[in-house]
Motif scaffolding. Sequence first.
Motif, PDB file in Angstrom:
ATOM      1  N   TYR A 153       0.747  -1.171  -0.532  1.00 22.92           N
ATOM      2  CA  TYR A 153      -0.236  -0.106   0.216  1.00 22.92           C
ATOM      3  C   TYR A 153       1.261   1.707  -0.079  1.00 22.92           C
ATOM      4  CZ  TYR A 153      -3.800   3.662   1.881  1.00 22.92           C
ATOM      5  OH  TYR A 153      -3.977   4.665   1.756  1.00 22.92           O
ATOM      6  N   LEU A 154       0.731   2.016  -0.897  1.00 28.89           N
ATOM      7  CA  LEU A 154       1.089   3.924  -0.706  1.00 28.89           C
ATOM      8  C   LEU A 154       0.477   4.697  -0.233  1.00 28.89           C
ATOM      9  CD1 LEU A 154       3.521   3.430  -4.770  1.00 28.89           C
ATOM     10  CD2 LEU A 154       4.263   3.144  -2.263  1.00 28.89           C
ATOM     11  N   GLY A 155      -0.424   5.025  -1.232  1.00 30.46           N
ATOM     12  CA  GLY A 155      -2.114   5.619  -0.378  1.00 30.46           C
ATOM     13  C   GLY A 155      -1.661   7.078  -0.493  1.00 30.46           C
ATOM     14  N   ILE A 156      -0.143   7.547  -1.093  1.00 29.19           N
ATOM     15  CA  ILE A 156      -0.174   9.404  -0.474  1.00 29.19           C
ATOM     16  C   ILE A 156       0.525   9.746  -1.954  1.00 29.19           C
ATOM     17  CG2 ILE A 156       2.583   8.705   0.722  1.00 29.19           C
ATOM     18  CD1 ILE A 156       1.184  11.546   2.338  1.00 29.19           C
ATOM     19  N   ASN A 157       0.607  11.074  -2.761  1.00 26.93           N
ATOM     20  CA  ASN A 157       0.602  11.494  -3.545  1.00 26.93           C
ATOM     21  C   ASN A 157       0.980  13.120  -3.882  1.00 26.93           C
ATOM     22  OD1 ASN A 157      -1.869  11.575  -4.708  1.00 26.93           O
ATOM     23  ND2 ASN A 157      -1.886  10.102  -5.836  1.00 26.93           N
ATOM     24  N   GLN A 158       0.867  13.210  -2.934  1.00 28.48           N
ATOM     25  CA  GLN A 158       0.685  14.686  -2.662  1.00 28.48           C
ATOM     26  C   GLN A 158       0.255  15.323  -1.728  1.00 28.48           C
ATOM     27  OE1 GLN A 158      -0.997  17.224  -4.495  1.00 28.48           O
ATOM     28  NE2 GLN A 158      -0.137  18.700  -3.093  1.00 28.48           N
ATOM     29  N   LEU A 184      -2.302  19.993   8.586  1.00 29.73           N
ATOM     30  CA  LEU A 184      -2.705  18.463   9.401  1.00 29.73           C
ATOM     31  C   LEU A 184      -2.544  19.170  11.301  1.00 29.73           C
ATOM     32  CD1 LEU A 184      -3.200  16.039   9.185  1.00 29.73           C
ATOM     33  CD2 LEU A 184      -0.583  15.589   8.078  1.00 29.73           C
ATOM     34  N   GLU A 185      -1.680  20.001  11.399  1.00 29.33           N
ATOM     35  CA  GLU A 185      -1.704  20.401  12.860  1.00 29.33           C
ATOM     36  C   GLU A 185      -2.843  21.105  13.519  1.00 29.33           C
ATOM     37  OE1 GLU A 185       2.024  22.580  15.879  1.00 29.33           O
ATOM     38  OE2 GLU A 185       0.855  24.211  13.784  1.00 29.33           O
ATOM     39  N   GLU A 186      -3.835  21.514  12.941  1.00 26.06           N
ATOM     40  CA  GLU A 186      -4.713  21.512  12.988  1.00 26.06           C
ATOM     41  C   GLU A 186      -5.998  21.149  13.041  1.00 26.06           C
ATOM     42  OE1 GLU A 186      -8.599  25.568  12.483  1.00 26.06           O
ATOM     43  OE2 GLU A 186      -6.744  25.542  10.977  1.00 26.06           O
ATOM     44  N   VAL A 229     -14.939  17.049  14.504  1.00 23.55           N
ATOM     45  CA  VAL A 229     -13.453  16.577  12.941  1.00 23.55           C
ATOM     46  C   VAL A 229     -14.143  17.735  12.053  1.00 23.55           C
ATOM     47  CG1 VAL A 229     -13.749  15.622  11.114  1.00 23.55           C
ATOM     48  CG2 VAL A 229     -13.787  13.581  12.636  1.00 23.55           C
ATOM     49  N   MET A 230     -13.143  18.116  12.280  1.00 24.34           N
ATOM     50  CA  MET A 230     -13.242  19.768  10.692  1.00 24.34           C
ATOM     51  C   MET A 230     -14.148  19.177   9.927  1.00 24.34           C
ATOM     52  SD  MET A 230      -9.332  21.031  10.527  1.00 24.34           S
ATOM     53  CE  MET A 230     -10.043  22.502   9.547  1.00 24.34           C
ATOM     54  N   SER A 231     -14.954  20.287   9.172  1.00 28.72           N
ATOM     55  CA  SER A 231     -15.485  20.649   8.412  1.00 28.72           C
ATOM     56  C   SER A 231     -14.642  20.225   6.941  1.00 28.72           C
ATOM     57  CB  SER A 231     -16.957  21.191   8.150  1.00 28.72           C
ATOM     58  OG  SER A 231     -16.166  22.637   7.956  1.00 28.72           O
ATOM     59  N   LYS A 232     -14.992  19.825   6.096  1.00 26.86           N
ATOM     60  CA  LYS A 232     -14.775  20.093   4.881  1.00 26.86           C
ATOM     61  C   LYS A 232     -14.419  21.411   4.358  1.00 26.86           C
ATOM     62  CE  LYS A 232     -15.660  18.429  -0.179  1.00 26.86           C
ATOM     63  NZ  LYS A 232     -16.055  16.927  -1.255  1.00 26.86           N
ATOM     64  N   GLU A 233     -15.800  21.741   4.703  1.00 22.18           N
ATOM     65  CA  GLU A 233     -15.238  23.310   3.518  1.00 22.18           C
ATOM     66  C   GLU A 233     -13.802  23.783   5.098  1.00 22.18           C
ATOM     67  OE1 GLU A 233     -19.146  21.784   3.366  1.00 22.18           O
ATOM     68  OE2 GLU A 233     -17.699  22.206   4.766  1.00 22.18           O
ATOM     69  N   HIS A 234     -13.494  24.119   5.617  1.00 23.94           N
ATOM     70  CA  HIS A 234     -12.443  24.664   6.367  1.00 23.94           C
ATOM     71  C   HIS A 234     -11.203  24.251   6.217  1.00 23.94           C
ATOM     72  CE1 HIS A 234     -11.576  25.728  11.669  1.00 23.94           C
ATOM     73  NE2 HIS A 234     -10.782  25.889  10.254  1.00 23.94           N
ATOM     74  N   ILE A 235     -11.505  22.872   6.027  1.00 21.62           N
ATOM     75  CA  ILE A 235     -10.717  22.247   5.580  1.00 21.62           C
ATOM     76  C   ILE A 235     -10.202  22.346   4.039  1.00 21.62           C
ATOM     77  CG2 ILE A 235      -9.087  19.837   4.954  1.00 21.62           C
ATOM     78  CD1 ILE A 235     -10.975  18.464   6.874  1.00 21.62           C
ATOM     79  N   ILE A 236     -10.779  22.294   3.416  1.00 19.99           N
ATOM     80  CA  ILE A 236     -10.156  23.288   1.668  1.00 19.99           C
ATOM     81  C   ILE A 236      -9.902  24.334   1.936  1.00 19.99           C
ATOM     82  CG2 ILE A 236     -11.413  23.585  -0.779  1.00 19.99           C
ATOM     83  CD1 ILE A 236     -10.914  20.470   0.521  1.00 19.99           C
ATOM     84  N   ASN A 278      -7.301  19.748  -8.208  1.00 21.78           N
ATOM     85  CA  ASN A 278      -7.291  18.579  -7.967  1.00 21.78           C
ATOM     86  C   ASN A 278      -6.322  18.208  -7.419  1.00 21.78           C
ATOM     87  OD1 ASN A 278      -7.022  15.945  -9.201  1.00 21.78           O
ATOM     88  ND2 ASN A 278      -4.863  15.899  -9.961  1.00 21.78           N
ATOM     89  N   ARG A 279      -5.299  19.067  -7.039  1.00 16.35           N
ATOM     90  CA  ARG A 279      -4.124  18.910  -5.974  1.00 16.35           C
ATOM     91  C   ARG A 279      -5.018  19.309  -4.447  1.00 16.35           C
ATOM     92  NH1 ARG A 279       1.018  22.760  -6.619  1.00 16.35           N
ATOM     93  NH2 ARG A 279       1.724  20.944  -4.730  1.00 16.35           N
ATOM     94  N   ILE A 280      -5.622  19.753  -4.173  1.00 20.72           N
ATOM     95  CA  ILE A 280      -5.922  20.566  -3.003  1.00 20.72           C
ATOM     96  C   ILE A 280      -6.998  19.180  -2.604  1.00 20.72           C
ATOM     97  CG2 ILE A 280      -8.184  21.908  -2.177  1.00 20.72           C
ATOM     98  CD1 ILE A 280      -6.837  23.932  -3.731  1.00 20.72           C
ATOM     99  N   GLY A 281      -7.832  18.159  -3.881  1.00 21.33           N
ATOM    100  CA  GLY A 281      -8.860  16.884  -3.426  1.00 21.33           C
ATOM    101  C   GLY A 281      -7.914  16.046  -3.180  1.00 21.33           C
ATOM    102  N   LYS A 282      -6.687  16.386  -3.563  1.00 19.19           N
ATOM    103  CA  LYS A 282      -5.788  14.944  -2.876  1.00 19.19           C
ATOM    104  C   LYS A 282      -4.955  15.075  -1.348  1.00 19.19           C
ATOM    105  CE  LYS A 282      -3.979  13.919  -7.539  1.00 19.19           C
ATOM    106  NZ  LYS A 282      -2.420  13.078  -8.581  1.00 19.19           N
ATOM    107  N   ALA A 283      -4.804  16.364  -1.584  1.00 20.50           N
ATOM    108  CA  ALA A 283      -4.361  16.660  -0.146  1.00 20.50           C
ATOM    109  C   ALA A 283      -6.187  16.503   0.819  1.00 20.50           C
ATOM    110  CB  ALA A 283      -3.750  18.174   0.330  1.00 20.50           C
TER     111      ALA A 283
END
Length: 236
Positions: A7-12, A19-21, A31-38, A49-54
């Motif tokens: 398993y790899l799973g990470i590409n961004q 991550l600290e927040e 759990v932080m909301s999706k909107e907050h994280i984005i 695309n990169r934001i979605g991967k992260a």
Amino acid sequence: MRNKSKYLGINQPIPYKVLEEVVFYLLKGQVMSKEHIIRHLQEYIKGENRIGKAYNHINTIIASTENIILNTRKHITSESYFKLSNEDRLAMIICLISLTFPVTYEILNVLASGFKVQSKINKAYINQKLMASYGSNRGIYNAIGAVLPMLVEYGILNRYKIGVYELATQKEIQNDYLNEMYAYADIKLSESKSILLDDIDHRPWYLYFKIHIGKNQNIGLIKYTESRIGHGYLMV
């Protein structure tokens, strides 16, 4: 031996501050909301695309480390989290990333083995060593391309020049629980049942963080046991 099914799973890369927040919220039992994280990711990453991967990587970390976060909340509250040293908080996050994406652990070990014989390591060396385990495929190149920038941003590595890396100053973990978490991650990710306490200074994982742990420490993540011939072991 090559194992293309690993398993790899990470590409961004995942920005440290985001991550600290996220971890801070988890320690509050939220759990932080999706909107907050984005919104936070957009401060550091360009491109939908990169934001979605992260974002997906962050979700994977949240789901994969749920049990250890629940245990961590017994010892480190959201209020005490920011009272930890920067090194302690970094050690926690490195553990959570590595437990979720074990290729991070393998990359760190490959780097540590290299740094024991030379002060600078190029990306070609890292690629070669990881290909021996994962095979030559796009996934492992993408994982290396994600993890290395994170290690530089987080202060684990210094980038000497493009594609060449140096070891940053070793950090020291002060918090008792996080000392155990760091050793726990090593035992779990190395797929060992135990490690010799006397071997800690010689294992690659501990090149980045110096831990303080002994036979009298037993918070709960690991336990100390002694063999009949007097060797002390740490076990999960």
